[in-house]
Design a protein around this motif. Structure first.
Motif, short mmCIF file in Angstrom:
data_model
loop_
_atom_site.label_atom_id
_atom_site.label_comp_id
_atom_site.label_asym_id
_atom_site.label_seq_id
_atom_site.Cartn_x
_atom_site.Cartn_y
_atom_site.Cartn_z
N UNK A 1 -7.47 4.74 5.74
CA UNK A 1 -7.00 3.41 5.39
C UNK A 1 -5.78 3.01 6.21
N UNK A 2 -4.92 3.97 6.45
CA UNK A 2 -3.74 3.75 7.30
C UNK A 2 -4.17 3.31 8.69
N UNK A 3 -5.16 3.99 9.24
CA UNK A 3 -5.66 3.65 10.57
C UNK A 3 -6.25 2.24 10.56
N UNK A 4 -7.01 1.89 9.51
CA UNK A 4 -7.60 0.55 9.42
C UNK A 4 -6.51 -0.52 9.34
N UNK A 5 -5.45 -0.26 8.57
CA UNK A 5 -4.34 -1.22 8.49
C UNK A 5 -3.68 -1.40 9.86
N UNK B 1 2.14 10.47 -1.77
CA UNK B 1 2.34 10.38 -3.23
C UNK B 1 2.07 11.74 -3.86
N UNK B 2 0.94 12.34 -3.48
CA UNK B 2 0.56 13.64 -4.04
C UNK B 2 1.54 14.74 -3.63
N UNK C 1 -3.97 4.29 -0.27
CA UNK C 1 -4.83 4.41 0.90
C UNK C 1 -4.78 5.84 1.43
N UNK C 2 -5.87 6.24 2.05
CA UNK C 2 -5.96 7.52 2.72
C UNK C 2 -5.45 7.34 4.15
N UNK D 1 0.85 -1.18 0.00
CA UNK D 1 0.00 0.00 0.00
C UNK D 1 0.89 1.24 0.00
N UNK D 2 0.35 2.34 -0.54
CA UNK D 2 1.04 3.63 -0.46
C UNK D 2 0.05 4.67 0.05
#
Length: 95
Positions: free
Chosen positions: A81-85, A61-62, A77-78, A55-56
């Motif tokens: 998404x980082x928190x979910x991971x 990236x932006x 991932x946002x 994942x990135x």
């Protein structure tokens, strides 16, 4: 295990990191670590060979202007998404 890599592959012992990662792991590239997700890079190929999910973090990236050259084989991932991971993996190794 969740591995978060925030260091550029040019500024760390990337081969040593790869020896730790298995096909059961998840790798999140963030900060300067997103450089490893550039399409057709040696670093991305080496990461993919571990069999880990990659994942990135899209904000990083932006921030680096890499949107058009990040491989489509990795998942963006946002922060959510980082928190979910992080919540899904009890063990976490950060570089």
């Amino acid at each position: 295990m969740l591995y978060t890599i925030a260091t550029s592959p040019f500024k760390c012992d990337f081969p040593a990191i790869l020896r730790l990662i298995t096909h059961q792991d998840v790798v999140l590239l963030m900060q300067d670590g997103v450089i490893a997700a550039v399409e057709q890079s040696k670093y991305l190929c080496d990461l993919q060979n571990t069999g880990a999910q990659i994942y990135v973090l899209d904000a990083d990236v932006n921030a680096r202007g890499l949107q058009n050259i990040i491989s489509n084989t990795v998942s963006l991932v946002t922060y959510q998404g980082f928190v979910r991971l992080t919540a899904a993996h009890k063990q976490h190794f950060s570089l």
